[in-house]
Design a protein around this motif. Sequence first.
Motif, PDB file in Angstrom:
ATOM      1  N   SER A  17     -11.497 -15.301 -30.853  1.00  0.00           N
ATOM      2  CA  SER A  17     -11.642 -15.471 -32.437  1.00  0.00           C
ATOM      3  C   SER A  17     -10.040 -15.340 -33.002  1.00  0.00           C
ATOM      4  CB  SER A  17     -12.548 -14.566 -33.009  1.00  0.00           C
ATOM      5  OG  SER A  17     -12.225 -13.166 -32.769  1.00  0.00           O
ATOM      6  N   ILE A  18      -9.217 -14.406 -32.155  1.00  0.00           N
ATOM      7  CA  ILE A  18      -7.970 -14.043 -32.853  1.00  0.00           C
ATOM      8  C   ILE A  18      -6.820 -15.050 -32.358  1.00  0.00           C
ATOM      9  CG2 ILE A  18      -6.048 -12.431 -32.678  1.00  0.00           C
ATOM     10  CD1 ILE A  18      -8.638 -11.832 -34.582  1.00  0.00           C
ATOM     11  N   ASP A  19      -5.916 -15.528 -33.296  1.00  0.00           N
ATOM     12  CA  ASP A  19      -4.730 -16.306 -32.790  1.00  0.00           C
ATOM     13  C   ASP A  19      -3.610 -15.380 -32.102  1.00  0.00           C
ATOM     14  OD1 ASP A  19      -2.333 -17.873 -32.667  1.00  0.00           O
ATOM     15  OD2 ASP A  19      -2.195 -18.330 -34.878  1.00  0.00           O
ATOM     16  N   THR A  20      -3.414 -15.366 -30.964  1.00  0.00           N
ATOM     17  CA  THR A  20      -2.439 -14.623 -30.450  1.00  0.00           C
ATOM     18  C   THR A  20      -1.243 -15.288 -30.054  1.00  0.00           C
ATOM     19  OG1 THR A  20      -3.342 -15.387 -27.909  1.00  0.00           O
ATOM     20  CG2 THR A  20      -4.413 -13.382 -29.125  1.00  0.00           C
ATOM     21  N   SER A  21      -0.895 -16.368 -30.764  1.00  0.00           N
ATOM     22  CA  SER A  21       0.554 -17.311 -30.272  1.00  0.00           C
ATOM     23  C   SER A  21       1.739 -16.707 -30.786  1.00  0.00           C
ATOM     24  CB  SER A  21       0.345 -18.634 -31.327  1.00  0.00           C
ATOM     25  OG  SER A  21       0.247 -18.269 -32.691  1.00  0.00           O
ATOM     26  N   ASP A  22       1.710 -15.356 -31.646  1.00  0.00           N
ATOM     27  CA  ASP A  22       2.848 -15.030 -31.896  1.00  0.00           C
ATOM     28  C   ASP A  22       2.877 -13.325 -31.143  1.00  0.00           C
ATOM     29  OD1 ASP A  22       1.051 -13.661 -33.382  1.00  0.00           O
ATOM     30  OD2 ASP A  22       2.491 -13.227 -35.202  1.00  0.00           O
ATOM     31  N   PHE A  23       1.844 -13.262 -30.186  1.00  0.00           N
ATOM     32  CA  PHE A  23       1.654 -11.864 -29.422  1.00  0.00           C
ATOM     33  C   PHE A  23       3.037 -11.946 -28.316  1.00  0.00           C
ATOM     34  CE2 PHE A  23      -2.818 -10.316 -30.260  1.00  0.00           C
ATOM     35  CZ  PHE A  23      -2.352 -10.504 -31.882  1.00  0.00           C
ATOM     36  N   LYS A  24       3.494 -10.760 -28.063  1.00  0.00           N
ATOM     37  CA  LYS A  24       4.401 -10.539 -27.002  1.00  0.00           C
ATOM     38  C   LYS A  24       3.866 -10.821 -25.707  1.00  0.00           C
ATOM     39  CE  LYS A  24       6.689  -6.693 -26.611  1.00  0.00           C
ATOM     40  NZ  LYS A  24       7.630  -5.489 -26.514  1.00  0.00           N
ATOM     41  N   ASP A  25       2.585  -9.955 -25.774  1.00  0.00           N
ATOM     42  CA  ASP A  25       1.765  -9.911 -24.458  1.00  0.00           C
ATOM     43  C   ASP A  25       0.473 -10.510 -24.838  1.00  0.00           C
ATOM     44  OD1 ASP A  25       0.123  -9.066 -22.572  1.00  0.00           O
ATOM     45  OD2 ASP A  25       0.894  -7.218 -22.098  1.00  0.00           O
ATOM     46  N   LYS A  26      -0.031 -11.593 -24.284  1.00  0.00           N
ATOM     47  CA  LYS A  26      -1.032 -12.099 -24.879  1.00  0.00           C
ATOM     48  C   LYS A  26      -2.393 -11.760 -23.757  1.00  0.00           C
ATOM     49  CE  LYS A  26       1.142 -16.343 -26.677  1.00  0.00           C
ATOM     50  NZ  LYS A  26       2.403 -15.794 -26.482  1.00  0.00           N
ATOM     51  N   SER A  27      -2.179 -10.840 -22.981  1.00  0.00           N
ATOM     52  CA  SER A  27      -3.328 -10.618 -22.203  1.00  0.00           C
ATOM     53  C   SER A  27      -4.368  -9.772 -22.817  1.00  0.00           C
ATOM     54  CB  SER A  27      -2.862  -9.441 -20.838  1.00  0.00           C
ATOM     55  OG  SER A  27      -2.482  -8.166 -21.570  1.00  0.00           O
ATOM     56  N   ILE A  28      -5.677 -10.264 -22.351  1.00  0.00           N
ATOM     57  CA  ILE A  28      -6.977  -9.367 -22.900  1.00  0.00           C
ATOM     58  C   ILE A  28      -6.948  -8.043 -22.816  1.00  0.00           C
ATOM     59  CG2 ILE A  28      -8.396  -9.887 -20.984  1.00  0.00           C
ATOM     60  CD1 ILE A  28     -10.659 -10.728 -22.790  1.00  0.00           C
ATOM     61  N   GLU A  29      -6.328  -7.669 -21.630  1.00  0.00           N
ATOM     62  CA  GLU A  29      -6.352  -6.077 -21.585  1.00  0.00           C
ATOM     63  C   GLU A  29      -5.516  -5.355 -22.519  1.00  0.00           C
ATOM     64  OE1 GLU A  29      -7.274  -8.151 -17.946  1.00  0.00           O
ATOM     65  OE2 GLU A  29      -5.540  -8.604 -19.255  1.00  0.00           O
ATOM     66  N   THR A  30      -4.286  -5.897 -22.860  1.00  0.00           N
ATOM     67  CA  THR A  30      -3.449  -5.461 -23.989  1.00  0.00           C
ATOM     68  C   THR A  30      -4.133  -5.297 -25.361  1.00  0.00           C
ATOM     69  OG1 THR A  30      -1.680  -5.608 -22.904  1.00  0.00           O
ATOM     70  CG2 THR A  30      -1.225  -5.632 -25.229  1.00  0.00           C
ATOM     71  N   PHE A  31      -4.863  -6.643 -25.523  1.00  0.00           N
ATOM     72  CA  PHE A  31      -5.480  -6.862 -26.790  1.00  0.00           C
ATOM     73  C   PHE A  31      -6.606  -5.892 -26.649  1.00  0.00           C
ATOM     74  CE2 PHE A  31      -9.418  -8.696 -28.892  1.00  0.00           C
ATOM     75  CZ  PHE A  31      -8.731  -9.167 -29.927  1.00  0.00           C
ATOM     76  N   GLY A  32      -7.447  -5.689 -25.819  1.00  0.00           N
ATOM     77  CA  GLY A  32      -8.488  -4.504 -25.945  1.00  0.00           C
ATOM     78  C   GLY A  32      -7.776  -3.211 -26.380  1.00  0.00           C
ATOM     79  N   LYS A  33      -6.621  -2.689 -25.742  1.00  0.00           N
ATOM     80  CA  LYS A  33      -5.972  -1.685 -26.088  1.00  0.00           C
ATOM     81  C   LYS A  33      -5.582  -1.586 -27.500  1.00  0.00           C
ATOM     82  CE  LYS A  33      -4.200  -0.669 -21.543  1.00  0.00           C
ATOM     83  NZ  LYS A  33      -3.209  -0.835 -20.587  1.00  0.00           N
ATOM     84  N   LEU A  34      -5.053  -2.842 -28.129  1.00  0.00           N
ATOM     85  CA  LEU A  34      -4.812  -2.621 -29.476  1.00  0.00           C
ATOM     86  C   LEU A  34      -5.933  -2.543 -30.372  1.00  0.00           C
ATOM     87  CD1 LEU A  34      -2.911  -3.343 -31.820  1.00  0.00           C
ATOM     88  CD2 LEU A  34      -2.726  -5.788 -31.166  1.00  0.00           C
ATOM     89  N   VAL A  35      -6.953  -3.340 -30.049  1.00  0.00           N
ATOM     90  CA  VAL A  35      -8.241  -3.336 -30.832  1.00  0.00           C
ATOM     91  C   VAL A  35      -9.049  -1.865 -30.861  1.00  0.00           C
ATOM     92  CG1 VAL A  35     -10.596  -3.917 -31.005  1.00  0.00           C
ATOM     93  CG2 VAL A  35      -8.653  -5.876 -30.880  1.00  0.00           C
ATOM     94  N   SER A  36      -8.847  -1.149 -29.877  1.00  0.00           N
ATOM     95  CA  SER A  36      -9.317   0.332 -29.687  1.00  0.00           C
ATOM     96  C   SER A  36      -8.602   1.084 -30.710  1.00  0.00           C
ATOM     97  CB  SER A  36      -9.465   0.792 -28.146  1.00  0.00           C
ATOM     98  OG  SER A  36      -8.118   0.905 -27.988  1.00  0.00           O
ATOM     99  N   MET A  37      -7.240   1.160 -30.663  1.00  0.00           N
ATOM    100  CA  MET A  37      -6.364   1.757 -31.579  1.00  0.00           C
ATOM    101  C   MET A  37      -7.051   1.404 -32.993  1.00  0.00           C
ATOM    102  SD  MET A  37      -2.593   2.215 -29.995  1.00  0.00           S
ATOM    103  CE  MET A  37      -2.331   0.610 -29.617  1.00  0.00           C
ATOM    104  N   ILE A  38      -7.163   0.216 -33.340  1.00  0.00           N
ATOM    105  CA  ILE A  38      -7.469  -0.320 -34.823  1.00  0.00           C
ATOM    106  C   ILE A  38      -8.819   0.235 -35.050  1.00  0.00           C
ATOM    107  CG2 ILE A  38      -8.151  -2.296 -36.018  1.00  0.00           C
ATOM    108  CD1 ILE A  38      -5.950  -3.955 -34.573  1.00  0.00           C
ATOM    109  N   PHE A  39      -9.765   0.029 -34.137  1.00  0.00           N
ATOM    110  CA  PHE A  39     -11.086   0.626 -34.711  1.00  0.00           C
ATOM    111  C   PHE A  39     -11.419   2.382 -34.705  1.00  0.00           C
ATOM    112  CE2 PHE A  39     -12.256  -3.711 -34.176  1.00  0.00           C
ATOM    113  CZ  PHE A  39     -13.228  -3.804 -35.072  1.00  0.00           C
ATOM    114  N   LEU A  40     -10.554   2.781 -33.929  1.00  0.00           N
ATOM    115  CA  LEU A  40     -10.394   4.316 -33.988  1.00  0.00           C
ATOM    116  C   LEU A  40     -10.074   4.786 -35.420  1.00  0.00           C
ATOM    117  CD1 LEU A  40     -10.804   7.175 -32.667  1.00  0.00           C
ATOM    118  CD2 LEU A  40      -8.505   6.881 -31.981  1.00  0.00           C
ATOM    119  N   GLU A  41      -8.907   4.071 -35.942  1.00  0.00           N
ATOM    120  CA  GLU A  41      -8.531   4.239 -37.418  1.00  0.00           C
ATOM    121  C   GLU A  41      -9.456   3.562 -38.418  1.00  0.00           C
ATOM    122  OE1 GLU A  41      -6.298   5.899 -38.465  1.00  0.00           O
ATOM    123  OE2 GLU A  41      -5.309   6.327 -36.643  1.00  0.00           O
TER     124      GLU A  41
END
Length: 207
Positions: A143-167
């Motif tokens: 559902s997310i546009d990752t075109s400007d992400f340096k790392d487009k892997s779903i693994e890195t996305f998962g780590k990023l989202v986990s930080m967002i949802f902790l906040e």
Amino acid sequence: MPTERFYNLPAGKKKTIRDAAVEEFIRVPFEKASINKIIQAAGISRGSFYTYFVDKRDVLGYIFEDATENFQNSWVNCAEKNKGDLWKTAETFLQYSMANAKENVLRLIKNIADSEKLFGMTHQLCKENTRGQQELQEVMYRSIDTSDFKDKSIETFGKLVSMIFLELAHCMGWYYHHQEDEEKIKKIFQEKLEILQYGIRKQTLQS
């Protein structure tokens, strides 16, 4: 996560156990939640409980899993409204959560967010990496546009989202105590998202 025996129970029985657990996790912080009170309220034996779950963390995992469909739909709707922009989606999701949070849901979030074992518990839930969790992460990722992400892997996305949802959990925990601080909470959340998005250093690290 729950055993196959639990998933084979009638829907009504599973709901009774889930509701009993939710009430207990609402009543007290996670560390103080009593398995005895859950089984008494659910009308099951202690032996039966341990054929369904390893411990109360397992029960909490099922509560999260049971709420996945609504969570998933809400996230996707927020992403569509913001054309896949992760950061705007996260802000919109917080606003949606505040607008639609019921008192019991807020108390549950507060008690989990206050848990001294929150980090470890969340880590373990992610470590198990159930099929349901994988599917949720994939839906969120698509559902997310990752075109400007340096790392487009779903693994890195998962780590990023986990930080967002902790906040986000911390924000909702504070909102439970101080609903009058809604705008302040949104502003702080936005500032933290900006740090995640842009970092804090003036220049990139030298290799």
